[in-house]
Write a protein that holds these residues in place. Structure first.
Motif, PDB file in Angstrom:
ATOM      1  N   GLY A 208      19.299 -40.973  -6.633  1.00  0.00           N
ATOM      2  CA  GLY A 208      19.434 -39.869  -7.580  1.00  0.00           C
ATOM      3  C   GLY A 208      19.388 -40.343  -9.022  1.00  0.00           C
ATOM      4  O   GLY A 208      18.774 -39.701  -9.878  1.00  0.00           O
ATOM      5  N   VAL A 209      20.021 -41.477  -9.296  1.00  0.00           N
ATOM      6  CA  VAL A 209      19.992 -42.043 -10.653  1.00  0.00           C
ATOM      7  C   VAL A 209      18.597 -42.521 -10.998  1.00  0.00           C
ATOM      8  O   VAL A 209      18.067 -42.246 -12.088  1.00  0.00           O
ATOM      9  N   ALA A 210      17.972 -43.245 -10.060  1.00  0.00           N
ATOM     10  CA  ALA A 210      16.663 -43.838 -10.314  1.00  0.00           C
ATOM     11  C   ALA A 210      15.587 -42.787 -10.575  1.00  0.00           C
ATOM     12  O   ALA A 210      14.698 -42.978 -11.409  1.00  0.00           O
ATOM     13  N   GLU A 211      15.658 -41.675  -9.865  1.00  0.00           N
ATOM     14  CA  GLU A 211      14.621 -40.660  -9.997  1.00  0.00           C
ATOM     15  C   GLU A 211      14.789 -39.791 -11.229  1.00  0.00           C
ATOM     16  O   GLU A 211      13.850 -39.095 -11.627  1.00  0.00           O
ATOM     17  N   ASN A 212      15.974 -39.805 -11.836  1.00  0.00           N
ATOM     18  CA  ASN A 212      16.245 -38.896 -12.951  1.00  0.00           C
ATOM     19  C   ASN A 212      16.605 -39.620 -14.240  1.00  0.00           C
ATOM     20  O   ASN A 212      17.240 -39.046 -15.119  1.00  0.00           O
ATOM     21  N   GLN A 213      16.208 -40.861 -14.360  1.00  0.00           N
ATOM     22  CA  GLN A 213      16.425 -41.594 -15.606  1.00  0.00           C
ATOM     23  C   GLN A 213      15.085 -41.776 -16.315  1.00  0.00           C
ATOM     24  O   GLN A 213      14.023 -41.658 -15.703  1.00  0.00           O
ATOM     25  N   PRO A 214      15.079 -42.042 -17.630  1.00  0.00           N
ATOM     26  CA  PRO A 214      13.832 -42.019 -18.411  1.00  0.00           C
ATOM     27  C   PRO A 214      12.790 -43.052 -18.017  1.00  0.00           C
ATOM     28  O   PRO A 214      11.590 -42.810 -18.177  1.00  0.00           O
ATOM     29  N   ILE A 215      13.202 -44.212 -17.503  1.00  0.00           N
ATOM     30  CA  ILE A 215      12.250 -45.290 -17.254  1.00  0.00           C
ATOM     31  C   ILE A 215      11.303 -44.971 -16.106  1.00  0.00           C
ATOM     32  O   ILE A 215      10.112 -45.311 -16.155  1.00  0.00           O
ATOM     33  N   THR A 216      11.807 -44.318 -15.069  1.00  0.00           N
ATOM     34  CA  THR A 216      10.989 -44.071 -13.874  1.00  0.00           C
ATOM     35  C   THR A 216       9.715 -43.293 -14.167  1.00  0.00           C
ATOM     36  O   THR A 216       8.625 -43.715 -13.754  1.00  0.00           O
ATOM     37  N   PRO A 217       9.763 -42.136 -14.856  1.00  0.00           N
ATOM     38  CA  PRO A 217       8.490 -41.440 -15.112  1.00  0.00           C
ATOM     39  C   PRO A 217       7.529 -42.229 -15.993  1.00  0.00           C
ATOM     40  O   PRO A 217       6.305 -42.100 -15.852  1.00  0.00           O
ATOM     41  N   VAL A 218       8.064 -43.057 -16.897  1.00  0.00           N
ATOM     42  CA  VAL A 218       7.188 -43.884 -17.733  1.00  0.00           C
ATOM     43  C   VAL A 218       6.454 -44.895 -16.856  1.00  0.00           C
ATOM     44  O   VAL A 218       5.233 -45.083 -16.969  1.00  0.00           O
ATOM     45  N   ILE A 219       7.192 -45.552 -15.960  1.00  0.00           N
ATOM     46  CA  ILE A 219       6.579 -46.523 -15.055  1.00  0.00           C
ATOM     47  C   ILE A 219       5.567 -45.845 -14.135  1.00  0.00           C
ATOM     48  O   ILE A 219       4.452 -46.344 -13.943  1.00  0.00           O
ATOM     49  N   GLU A 220       5.941 -44.703 -13.580  1.00  0.00           N
ATOM     50  CA  GLU A 220       5.037 -44.009 -12.655  1.00  0.00           C
ATOM     51  C   GLU A 220       3.789 -43.507 -13.369  1.00  0.00           C
ATOM     52  O   GLU A 220       2.703 -43.491 -12.779  1.00  0.00           O
ATOM     53  N   ALA A 221       3.922 -43.097 -14.636  1.00  0.00           N
ATOM     54  CA  ALA A 221       2.753 -42.648 -15.392  1.00  0.00           C
ATOM     55  C   ALA A 221       1.799 -43.813 -15.629  1.00  0.00           C
ATOM     56  O   ALA A 221       0.580 -43.684 -15.442  1.00  0.00           O
ATOM     57  N   ILE A 222       2.338 -44.962 -16.032  1.00  0.00           N
ATOM     58  CA  ILE A 222       1.494 -46.146 -16.270  1.00  0.00           C
ATOM     59  C   ILE A 222       0.876 -46.611 -14.954  1.00  0.00           C
ATOM     60  O   ILE A 222      -0.322 -46.928 -14.896  1.00  0.00           O
ATOM     61  N   ARG A 223       1.674 -46.645 -13.896  1.00  0.00           N
ATOM     62  CA  ARG A 223       1.163 -47.077 -12.582  1.00  0.00           C
ATOM     63  C   ARG A 223       0.056 -46.148 -12.106  1.00  0.00           C
ATOM     64  O   ARG A 223      -0.977 -46.598 -11.588  1.00  0.00           O
ATOM     65  N   GLY A 224       0.269 -44.834 -12.255  1.00  0.00           N
ATOM     66  CA  GLY A 224      -0.747 -43.878 -11.832  1.00  0.00           C
ATOM     67  C   GLY A 224      -2.036 -44.006 -12.619  1.00  0.00           C
ATOM     68  O   GLY A 224      -3.131 -43.916 -12.061  1.00  0.00           O
ATOM     69  N   LEU A 225      -1.922 -44.246 -13.935  1.00  0.00           N
ATOM     70  CA  LEU A 225      -3.114 -44.397 -14.757  1.00  0.00           C
ATOM     71  C   LEU A 225      -3.885 -45.673 -14.396  1.00  0.00           C
ATOM     72  O   LEU A 225      -5.115 -45.663 -14.334  1.00  0.00           O
ATOM     73  N   LEU A 226      -3.167 -46.762 -14.151  1.00  0.00           N
ATOM     74  CA  LEU A 226      -3.828 -48.037 -13.875  1.00  0.00           C
ATOM     75  C   LEU A 226      -4.418 -48.116 -12.470  1.00  0.00           C
ATOM     76  O   LEU A 226      -5.348 -48.884 -12.227  1.00  0.00           O
ATOM     77  N   THR A 227      -3.868 -47.333 -11.541  1.00  0.00           N
ATOM     78  CA  THR A 227      -4.355 -47.382 -10.162  1.00  0.00           C
ATOM     79  C   THR A 227      -5.255 -46.199  -9.813  1.00  0.00           C
ATOM     80  O   THR A 227      -5.777 -46.131  -8.701  1.00  0.00           O
ATOM     81  N   GLY A 228      -5.453 -45.287 -10.760  1.00  0.00           N
ATOM     82  CA  GLY A 228      -6.283 -44.121 -10.493  1.00  0.00           C
ATOM     83  C   GLY A 228      -5.654 -43.135  -9.549  1.00  0.00           C
ATOM     84  O   GLY A 228      -6.351 -42.348  -8.894  1.00  0.00           O
ATOM     85  N   ASN A 229      -4.321 -43.134  -9.463  1.00  0.00           N
ATOM     86  CA  ASN A 229      -3.607 -42.220  -8.561  1.00  0.00           C
ATOM     87  C   ASN A 229      -2.539 -41.484  -9.361  1.00  0.00           C
ATOM     88  O   ASN A 229      -1.354 -41.558  -9.071  1.00  0.00           O
TER      89      ASN A 229
END
Length: 264
Positions: A208-229
């Protein structure tokens, strides 16, 4: 004696020159502090090699873990590099240099701008090195030019956001050592995110903490952009969190500086 009016163009030129002086000062300090500069680059690289070659086989036996972990390492690199700003700002606030700046016909708050821009340059250099090493150890990206540009844009925004946050921390700290301790504590935040493992593998209360803290969406956005997903919602959450923290940090930093330093 003739008094010449000070035009808007003159004020802008003076402001630009003052900022350039303070930016140059901070960049020279960064180059002279070779230990901090080397650690800002070496630490993320060592962590990437550690997670890739020591833990990666257990986490992802298929060998693709390096592609997963690189975005988290990039943000960890940016966070560590930004934390140096807190120490530099605290040093300026306690060594008497601000009082000297106040005797000059300049706005001494520009010293903070100098630290922020120098941190941005230092962190972009470190990020470039980290990405280069990642490519050498097997990182592969399916991203287009525009996706790479979007990922870099989010990284720049993240660095800028956390640099202003650390600058504010440096202002409220009573000494450089205390500022360093505060900065070190914040570096644990990426470990409570999706930087190194998917959040669904965590215990429910940590998830619950990991999914709702600021760092996670930033990481997922960068990961999604770099992997095309890419999931577009992660980009909007990342931008929203960064802009809110950036605005709050800038206001906190400015207000604290004016209160403590009595800036012009």
């Amino acid at each position: 004696m003739t008094n010449f009016p000070i035009t808007t163009e003159t004020k802008a030129a003076t402001l630009g020159a003052t900022n350039a002086v303070f930016i140059g000062r901070s960049l020279r300090h960064s180059l002279r502090n070779t230990e901090a500069l080397v650690m800002a680059i070496a630490l993320p690289i060592m962590l990437m090699l550690l997670f890739t070659y020591v833990f990666g086989g257990a986490i992802d036996p298929g060998g693709d873990y390096v592609t997963y972990v690189v975005p988290g390492i990039i943000l960890l690199c940016a966070g560590y590099g930004s934390s140096i700003t807190a120490v530099d700002v605290a040093a300026d606030m306690t060594n008497g240099i601000i009082e000297r700046f106040r005797t000059m016909p300049i706005k001494s708050i520009h010293v903070i701008t100098g630290h922020v821009v120098a941190s941005l340059a230092r962190n972009l250099l470190a990020t470039g090195v980290v990405i280069g090493v990642a490519l050498l150890v097997g990182f592969r990206s399916n991203a287009s030019f525009w996706e790479w540009l979007g990922a870099i844009g989010i990284i720049v925004l993240f660095i800028l956001t956390f640099t202003w946050l650390y600058a504010a921390i440096g202002l409220v700290a009573s000494s450089p050592a205390v500022a360093s301790s505060y900065g070190f504590a914040l570096l644990f935040v990426p470990y409570l995110s999706s930087a190194f493992v998917p959040t669904e593998t965590m215990p429910n209360w940590i998830q619950g903490v990991a999914e709702n803290q600021p760092i996670t969406p930033v990481i997922e956005a960068i990961r999604g952009l770099l992997t095309g997903n890419l999931d577009n919602s992660n980009v909007w959450w990342a931008l929203g969190w960064c802009l809110v923290i950036l605005l709050g940090s800038y206001v906190w930093c400015t207000w604290t500086f004016l209160r403590k330093a009595g800036s012009r």
